[in-house]
Design a protein around this motif. Structure first.
Motif, PDB file in Angstrom:
ATOM      1  N   SER A 144     -26.859 -95.181   3.157  1.00  0.00           N
ATOM      2  CA  SER A 144     -25.766 -95.758   2.353  1.00  0.00           C
ATOM      3  C   SER A 144     -24.688 -94.567   2.412  1.00  0.00           C
ATOM      4  O   SER A 144     -24.663 -93.674   2.929  1.00  0.00           O
ATOM      5  CB  SER A 144     -26.466 -95.504   0.847  1.00  0.00           C
ATOM      6  N   GLN A 196     -25.475 -91.234   0.972  1.00  0.00           N
ATOM      7  CA  GLN A 196     -26.538 -90.455   1.931  1.00  0.00           C
ATOM      8  C   GLN A 196     -25.357 -89.806   3.080  1.00  0.00           C
ATOM      9  O   GLN A 196     -25.888 -88.602   3.560  1.00  0.00           O
ATOM     10  CB  GLN A 196     -27.569 -91.033   2.199  1.00  0.00           C
ATOM     11  N   GLN A 207     -22.350 -94.118  -5.314  1.00  0.00           N
ATOM     12  CA  GLN A 207     -23.029 -94.628  -6.630  1.00  0.00           C
ATOM     13  C   GLN A 207     -22.971 -93.255  -7.616  1.00  0.00           C
ATOM     14  O   GLN A 207     -23.169 -92.277  -7.106  1.00  0.00           O
ATOM     15  CB  GLN A 207     -24.293 -95.184  -6.230  1.00  0.00           C
TER      16      GLN A 207
END
Length: 226
Positions: A129, A132, A159
């Motif tokens: 992601s 990450q 996020q």
């Protein structure tokens, strides 16, 4: 630790920064804020050595590095995490880290800082992601053992829970006292919570500066509303 003195810089004949002065103390954390096009990334490119100055000086740990190439600045303790969560997408998380260091103790140390990456060591970076990949980008830079860490928009497109983790990491790193941080960030609240001082850029000039912290929120919002 890092100082820009009356720096003017740009691209071709176009000046993007005009007489910018900025100081990041040893062990301190400083935020640079401003709207898109204000010159924030250009400022970082000057600090790293990716863009030459037209006028002024760049000092790293008291040494004039204005004419030094980026690799020479890295050798003197500068670490740069550019915007965009950059990685080598076809390589695994572990292979991305091993490009910088093959020492297991060093890799284990950055995985302590970003424990979420431990379960992703065998996964290709391109499948991670955005949050990450951003953690991986910072971890890879930390493997160079920088004394000055420069971060360009580390929360962009990430996020909220990972933003909180990155904020905690910045706080933990600066609390050690042996690492300075220069942070370019659009999210004012995050930037002020993560740093001791701030500068606001507008059209390539510093229009406001002061101590960081939540108490500076109104002053920064007012400066950026102009």
């Amino acid at each position: 630790m890092l100082e820009l003195r009356d720096v003017t810089a740009g691209y071709g004949r176009t000046r993007v920064l005009e007489g910018v002065s900025l100081h990041v103390p040893e062990g301190g954390a400083v935020a640079v804020m401003g709207h898109n096009g204000a010159g924030k990334t250009t400022l970082l490119r000057v600090a790293v050595g990716l863009l030459p100055v037209m006028r002024g000086q760049v000092l790293l740990d008291g040494e004039d590095v204005t004419r030094l190439r980026p690799n020479k600045r890295v050798a003197r303790g500068l670490g740069y995490v550019p915007q965009g969560q950059l990685s080598f997408p076809h390589m695994t998380t572990l292979e991305n880290l091993q490009l910088v260091s093959t020492q297991l103790s060093a890799i284990d140390g950055v995985l302590d800082t970003f424990p979420a990456l431990r379960d992703l060591l065998g996964r290709r970076a391109g499948l991670l992601s955005g949050g990450q990949r951003q953690q991986l980008a910072i971890a890879r830079t930390l493997l160079t053992n920088p004394r000055m860490l420069i971060l360009d928009e580390p929360t962009e497109g990430i996020q909220p829970n990972v933003v909180a983790e990155i904020e905690g990491v910045i706080a933990a790193l600066t609390a050690r006292g042996d690492l300075s941080v220069l942070l370019v960030e659009q999210h004012v609240g995050f930037a002020l919570r993560s740093t001791d001082a701030y500068y606001v850029l507008e059209s390539g000039r510093v229009t406001s500066s002061g101590a960081g912290g939540p108490g500076a929120l109104d002053a920064v919002r007012t400066a950026m509303a102009v």
